[in-house]
Design a protein around this motif. Structure first.
Motif, mmCIF file in Angstrom:
data_model
loop_
_atom_site.group_PDB
_atom_site.id
_atom_site.type_symbol
_atom_site.label_atom_id
_atom_site.label_comp_id
_atom_site.label_asym_id
_atom_site.label_seq_id
_atom_site.Cartn_x
_atom_site.Cartn_y
_atom_site.Cartn_z
ATOM 1 N N LEU A 33 0.811 2.520 -7.925
ATOM 2 C CA LEU A 33 1.262 2.350 -6.549
ATOM 3 C C LEU A 33 1.164 3.666 -5.787
ATOM 4 N N VAL A 34 0.676 3.579 -4.556
ATOM 5 C CA VAL A 34 0.726 4.690 -3.611
ATOM 6 C C VAL A 34 1.400 4.129 -2.373
ATOM 7 N N GLN A 35 2.411 4.829 -1.876
ATOM 8 C CA GLN A 35 3.114 4.341 -0.692
ATOM 9 C C GLN A 35 3.327 5.469 0.300
ATOM 10 N N ILE A 36 3.372 5.084 1.557
ATOM 11 C CA ILE A 36 3.735 6.017 2.617
ATOM 12 C C ILE A 36 5.079 5.542 3.144
ATOM 13 N N ARG A 37 6.060 6.419 3.062
ATOM 14 C CA ARG A 37 7.391 6.126 3.596
ATOM 15 C C ARG A 37 7.645 7.004 4.805
ATOM 16 N N VAL A 38 8.274 6.434 5.805
ATOM 17 C CA VAL A 38 8.650 7.175 6.999
ATOM 18 C C VAL A 38 10.103 7.599 6.828
ATOM 19 N N GLU A 39 10.336 8.904 6.994
ATOM 20 C CA GLU A 39 11.687 9.426 6.809
ATOM 21 C C GLU A 39 11.897 10.629 7.715
ATOM 22 N N SER A 40 12.846 10.525 8.620
ATOM 23 C CA SER A 40 13.219 11.625 9.519
ATOM 24 C C SER A 40 12.036 12.217 10.272
ATOM 25 N N GLY A 41 11.194 11.355 10.817
ATOM 26 C CA GLY A 41 10.075 11.829 11.619
ATOM 27 C C GLY A 41 8.913 12.390 10.824
ATOM 28 N N ARG A 42 8.911 12.220 9.515
ATOM 29 C CA ARG A 42 7.833 12.675 8.633
ATOM 30 C C ARG A 42 7.302 11.474 7.867
ATOM 31 N N ALA A 43 6.149 11.608 7.295
ATOM 32 C CA ALA A 43 5.585 10.592 6.418
ATOM 33 C C ALA A 43 5.461 11.203 5.023
ATOM 34 N N LEU A 44 6.034 10.530 4.046
ATOM 35 C CA LEU A 44 5.951 10.972 2.657
ATOM 36 C C LEU A 44 4.983 10.060 1.926
ATOM 37 N N VAL A 45 3.895 10.639 1.417
ATOM 38 C CA VAL A 45 2.923 9.888 0.645
ATOM 39 C C VAL A 45 3.314 10.062 -0.815
ATOM 40 N N GLU A 46 3.778 8.974 -1.433
ATOM 41 C CA GLU A 46 4.272 9.027 -2.807
ATOM 42 C C GLU A 46 3.356 8.233 -3.723
ATOM 43 N N THR A 47 3.063 8.825 -4.873
ATOM 44 C CA THR A 47 2.282 8.157 -5.911
ATOM 45 C C THR A 47 3.231 7.841 -7.048
ATOM 46 N N LEU A 48 3.243 6.569 -7.483
ATOM 47 C CA LEU A 48 4.152 6.135 -8.535
ATOM 48 C C LEU A 48 3.384 5.618 -9.746
ATOM 49 N N ALA A 49 3.830 6.015 -10.916
ATOM 50 C CA ALA A 49 3.293 5.533 -12.190
ATOM 51 C C ALA A 49 4.478 5.036 -13.006
ATOM 52 N N GLN B 259 -0.716 -3.276 1.895
ATOM 53 C CA GLN B 259 0.157 -3.891 2.887
ATOM 54 C C GLN B 259 0.550 -2.818 3.894
ATOM 55 N N PHE B 260 0.461 -3.142 5.175
ATOM 56 C CA PHE B 260 0.833 -2.250 6.259
ATOM 57 C C PHE B 260 2.066 -2.806 6.952
ATOM 58 N N PHE B 261 3.003 -1.942 7.306
ATOM 59 C CA PHE B 261 4.210 -2.345 8.016
ATOM 60 C C PHE B 261 4.411 -1.410 9.201
ATOM 61 N N PRO B 262 4.963 -1.896 10.312
ATOM 62 C CA PRO B 262 5.280 -0.981 11.418
ATOM 63 C C PRO B 262 6.231 0.122 10.933
ATOM 64 N N ALA B 263 6.039 1.314 11.438
ATOM 65 C CA ALA B 263 6.849 2.463 11.001
ATOM 66 C C ALA B 263 8.299 2.295 11.426
ATOM 67 N N ARG B 264 9.215 2.459 10.458
ATOM 68 C CA ARG B 264 10.659 2.470 10.715
ATOM 69 C C ARG B 264 11.258 3.504 9.787
ATOM 70 N N ASP B 265 12.185 4.278 10.293
ATOM 71 C CA ASP B 265 12.781 5.354 9.505
ATOM 72 C C ASP B 265 13.411 4.815 8.227
ATOM 73 N N GLY B 266 13.104 5.473 7.104
ATOM 74 C CA GLY B 266 13.651 5.096 5.819
ATOM 75 C C GLY B 266 12.945 3.928 5.159
ATOM 76 N N GLN B 267 11.857 3.469 5.729
ATOM 77 C CA GLN B 267 11.151 2.294 5.216
ATOM 78 C C GLN B 267 9.720 2.644 4.812
ATOM 79 N N ARG B 268 9.121 1.750 4.044
ATOM 80 C CA ARG B 268 7.706 1.897 3.704
ATOM 81 C C ARG B 268 6.849 1.565 4.916
ATOM 82 N N HIS B 269 5.751 2.278 5.037
ATOM 83 C CA HIS B 269 4.813 2.084 6.132
ATOM 84 C C HIS B 269 3.511 1.503 5.585
#
Length: 130
Positions: free
Chosen positions: A27-43, A102-112
């Motif tokens: 899994l690779v996810q982009i999370r929106v948090e406090s005006g930043r985007a965190l690209v996280e890779t999960l294994a 899967q793409f989602f509209p950006a919301r703070d604290g959520q996956r994008h």
């Protein structure tokens, strides 16, 4: 004078995908948090890599990700959408059968964005402990 090269979003995303495969990530996810985007890779459910992006980069990266998918049509940044990469539009890394996005509209604290990697076989090579 130092010139900063523009980042090609498609190349950057393919590089993230290659790194995810090297880490045996599913899994690779982009999370929106406090005006930043965190690209996280999960294994195996654990975060193995994090890249910090300015939120504005998502407005370039997400449409670029969609353009790498099969049958890309009318994606608009900020709209919910699903797509898949099977190698039809761009070659996938060795061993990867498909990437479901899967793409989602950006919301703070959520996956994008969520990208789920499916490998050719259900059996890991044994190096990641999964």
């Amino acid at each position: 004078m130092t010139m900063i090269a523009a980042i090609d979003p498609k190349a950057e995303l393919l590089s993230l995908l290659d790194a995810a495969v090297a880490a045996h990530a599913n899994l690779v996810q982009i999370r929106v948090e406090s005006g930043r985007a965190l690209v996280e890779t999960l294994a195996a459910g654990r975060v193995v890599a994090v890249v910090d992006w300015p939120l504005e980069r998502c407005s370039e990266a997400l449409p670029a990700a969609f353009a790498l998918c099969d049958g890309a049509d009318d994606y608009q940044y900020g709209s919910s959408r699903t797509a898949r990469m099977t190698g039809e539009t761009v070659a996938l890394p060795a061993g990867v059968a498909m990437v479901f996005i899967q793409f989602f509209p950006a919301r703070d604290g959520q996956r994008h964005l969520v990208a789920r990697l499916t490998y050719d076989s259900d059996t890991c090579c044994g190096t990641c402990g999964a």
